[in-house]
Write a protein that holds these residues in place. Structure first.
Motif, mmCIF file in Angstrom:
data_model
loop_
_atom_site.group_PDB
_atom_site.id
_atom_site.type_symbol
_atom_site.label_atom_id
_atom_site.label_comp_id
_atom_site.label_asym_id
_atom_site.label_seq_id
_atom_site.Cartn_x
_atom_site.Cartn_y
_atom_site.Cartn_z
ATOM 1 N N LEU A 72 6.939 -1.244 -12.627
ATOM 2 C CA LEU A 72 7.493 -2.031 -11.518
ATOM 3 C C LEU A 72 6.398 -2.822 -10.808
ATOM 4 C CD1 LEU A 72 9.987 0.590 -10.044
ATOM 5 C CD2 LEU A 72 10.595 -1.549 -11.211
ATOM 6 N N VAL A 73 5.265 -2.187 -10.562
ATOM 7 C CA VAL A 73 4.147 -2.868 -9.904
ATOM 8 C C VAL A 73 3.626 -3.994 -10.792
ATOM 9 C CG1 VAL A 73 1.743 -2.584 -9.160
ATOM 10 C CG2 VAL A 73 3.473 -0.923 -8.445
ATOM 11 N N LEU A 94 -2.399 -3.600 -13.317
ATOM 12 C CA LEU A 94 -3.191 -2.436 -12.949
ATOM 13 C C LEU A 94 -3.094 -1.351 -14.010
ATOM 14 C CD1 LEU A 94 -2.099 -2.116 -9.201
ATOM 15 C CD2 LEU A 94 -4.168 -3.200 -10.104
ATOM 16 N N ALA A 95 -4.042 -0.438 -13.981
ATOM 17 C CA ALA A 95 -4.015 0.749 -14.837
ATOM 18 C C ALA A 95 -3.675 1.958 -13.959
ATOM 19 C CB ALA A 95 -5.377 0.953 -15.501
ATOM 20 N N TRP A 96 -2.978 2.934 -14.519
ATOM 21 C CA TRP A 96 -2.669 4.167 -13.808
ATOM 22 C C TRP A 96 -3.944 5.005 -13.750
ATOM 23 C CZ3 TRP A 96 1.363 5.673 -11.001
ATOM 24 C CH2 TRP A 96 1.429 7.019 -10.612
ATOM 25 N N ASN A 97 -4.212 5.577 -12.579
ATOM 26 C CA ASN A 97 -5.389 6.414 -12.414
ATOM 27 C C ASN A 97 -4.966 7.754 -11.829
ATOM 28 O OD1 ASN A 97 -7.728 7.523 -10.663
ATOM 29 N ND2 ASN A 97 -8.702 6.126 -12.135
ATOM 30 N N LYS A 98 -5.255 8.832 -12.553
ATOM 31 C CA LYS A 98 -4.802 10.152 -12.125
ATOM 32 C C LYS A 98 -5.514 10.637 -10.856
ATOM 33 C CE LYS A 98 -7.844 12.544 -15.342
ATOM 34 N NZ LYS A 98 -7.915 13.413 -16.504
ATOM 35 N N LEU A 99 -6.739 10.177 -10.595
ATOM 36 C CA LEU A 99 -7.426 10.559 -9.358
ATOM 37 C C LEU A 99 -6.758 9.913 -8.147
ATOM 38 C CD1 LEU A 99 -11.138 10.280 -10.567
ATOM 39 C CD2 LEU A 99 -9.735 12.355 -10.376
ATOM 40 N N GLN A 153 12.392 2.667 -7.797
ATOM 41 C CA GLN A 153 12.913 1.311 -7.584
ATOM 42 C C GLN A 153 13.188 1.054 -6.103
ATOM 43 O OE1 GLN A 153 13.824 -1.333 -10.119
ATOM 44 N NE2 GLN A 153 13.503 -2.351 -8.171
ATOM 45 N N VAL A 154 13.783 2.011 -5.435
ATOM 46 C CA VAL A 154 14.127 1.841 -4.021
ATOM 47 C C VAL A 154 12.867 1.740 -3.170
ATOM 48 C CG1 VAL A 154 15.273 2.916 -2.032
ATOM 49 C CG2 VAL A 154 16.382 2.948 -4.274
ATOM 50 N N ASN A 168 -0.660 -5.525 -0.448
ATOM 51 C CA ASN A 168 -1.426 -4.490 -1.150
ATOM 52 C C ASN A 168 -1.083 -4.485 -2.632
ATOM 53 O OD1 ASN A 168 -3.091 -3.337 0.781
ATOM 54 N ND2 ASN A 168 -1.682 -1.678 1.280
ATOM 55 N N ILE A 169 0.205 -4.542 -2.940
ATOM 56 C CA ILE A 169 0.642 -4.538 -4.335
ATOM 57 C C ILE A 169 0.077 -5.746 -5.076
ATOM 58 C CG2 ILE A 169 2.684 -4.803 -5.829
ATOM 59 C CD1 ILE A 169 4.190 -3.077 -3.666
ATOM 60 N N MET A 170 -0.012 -6.877 -4.399
ATOM 61 C CA MET A 170 -0.450 -8.129 -5.045
ATOM 62 C C MET A 170 -1.952 -8.410 -4.904
ATOM 63 S SD MET A 170 2.168 -9.239 -6.549
ATOM 64 C CE MET A 170 1.477 -10.817 -7.053
ATOM 65 N N ASN A 171 -2.709 -7.505 -4.328
ATOM 66 C CA ASN A 171 -4.132 -7.733 -4.093
ATOM 67 C C ASN A 171 -4.883 -7.844 -5.421
ATOM 68 O OD1 ASN A 171 -6.957 -7.342 -3.555
ATOM 69 N ND2 ASN A 171 -6.405 -6.503 -1.561
ATOM 70 N N LYS A 172 -5.506 -8.993 -5.658
ATOM 71 C CA LYS A 172 -6.188 -9.257 -6.926
ATOM 72 C C LYS A 172 -7.456 -8.425 -7.094
ATOM 73 C CE LYS A 172 -8.955 -13.089 -5.189
ATOM 74 N NZ LYS A 172 -9.240 -14.503 -5.282
ATOM 75 N N ASN A 173 -7.972 -7.836 -6.026
ATOM 76 C CA ASN A 173 -9.193 -7.044 -6.117
ATOM 77 C C ASN A 173 -8.967 -5.647 -6.682
ATOM 78 O OD1 ASN A 173 -10.867 -9.084 -4.989
ATOM 79 N ND2 ASN A 173 -10.034 -8.568 -2.981
ATOM 80 N N PHE A 174 -7.724 -5.173 -6.663
ATOM 81 C CA PHE A 174 -7.441 -3.833 -7.159
ATOM 82 C C PHE A 174 -7.310 -3.823 -8.680
ATOM 83 C CE2 PHE A 174 -5.242 -3.251 -2.830
ATOM 84 C CZ PHE A 174 -6.437 -2.872 -2.232
#
Length: 193
Positions: A72-73, A94-99, A153-154, A168-174
């Motif tokens: 979704l992100v 983005l990549a998922w990070n478990k930490l 989704q909600v 935050n979701i769209m921040n290109k630095n992350f």
């Protein structure tokens, strides 16, 4: 008497035929409503493609369907969107990070356990403190929190409808993200090393 009996039989046959037609229409309507009434916003549909990168996307991590949340992100990031009055261009996925997921879950669980809702955690910890404590050495981070939503989704729709959360979701630095949920307390954490 024969004419009345014949008339009743004809009337009964006409009523039965009318009911059969209406019944067919009724079941057709039920079928159509059941299978064709949902929109994308109403239901989570798993449309993931097979990942050939060698990285595993866990299905459930810290009470969140990680694959759905990440998809979704990344769908929004890949398309770009408007956050409040700000048009945000497409940015890398983005990549998922478990930490980061652990830091997110720990904060959600702390909020639920101690009955509060804030970016400032127990012991006056900041998101940066919690992320570093989980083992992620960040150079940039962001955090979204939510309360009350019942699905990935909600909660994503809620964050996208809030300008700050959306940015935050769209921040290109992350580069990385993780999320965690305890009850209906949600935390989404972003980072870059």
């Amino acid at each position: 008497m024969l004419n009345i009996s014949g008339a009743l039989f004809a009337l009964r046959s006409e009523i039965f035929e009318s009911m059969r037609v209406k019944s067919g229409f009724f079941w057709g309507l039920i079928f159509t409503c059941t299978f064709f009434s949902c929109t994308k916003e109403d239901a989570i549909v798993d449309q993931r493609e097979e990942d050939h990168s060698g990285e595993q996307k866990p299905d459930i991590a810290y009470n969140v369907n990680a694959a759905i949340m990440l998809d979704l992100v990344n769908e929004v990031r890949a398309k770009g969107c408007t956050c409040g009055a700000t048009v945000m261009p497409a940015v890398p996925v983005l990549a998922w990070n478990k930490l980061l997921a652990k830091a997110a879950y720990d904060h959600s669980n702390d909020m639920k356990t101690n009955d509060y809702f804030s970016h400032t955690g127990g012991g006056s910890t900041t998101p940066g403190d919690r992320i570093r404590a989980a083992g992620y050495q960040w150079r940039a981070y962001g955090e979204n929190i939510a309360l009350g939503q019942t699905t990935e989704q909600v909660v994503m729709n809620s964050w996208l409808n809030s300008e700050g959360h959306c940015k935050n979701i769209m921040n290109k630095n992350f580069k990385d993200m993780g999320a965690g949920r305890s009850g209906n307390y949600w935390t989404q954490v972003f980072g870059a090393k």
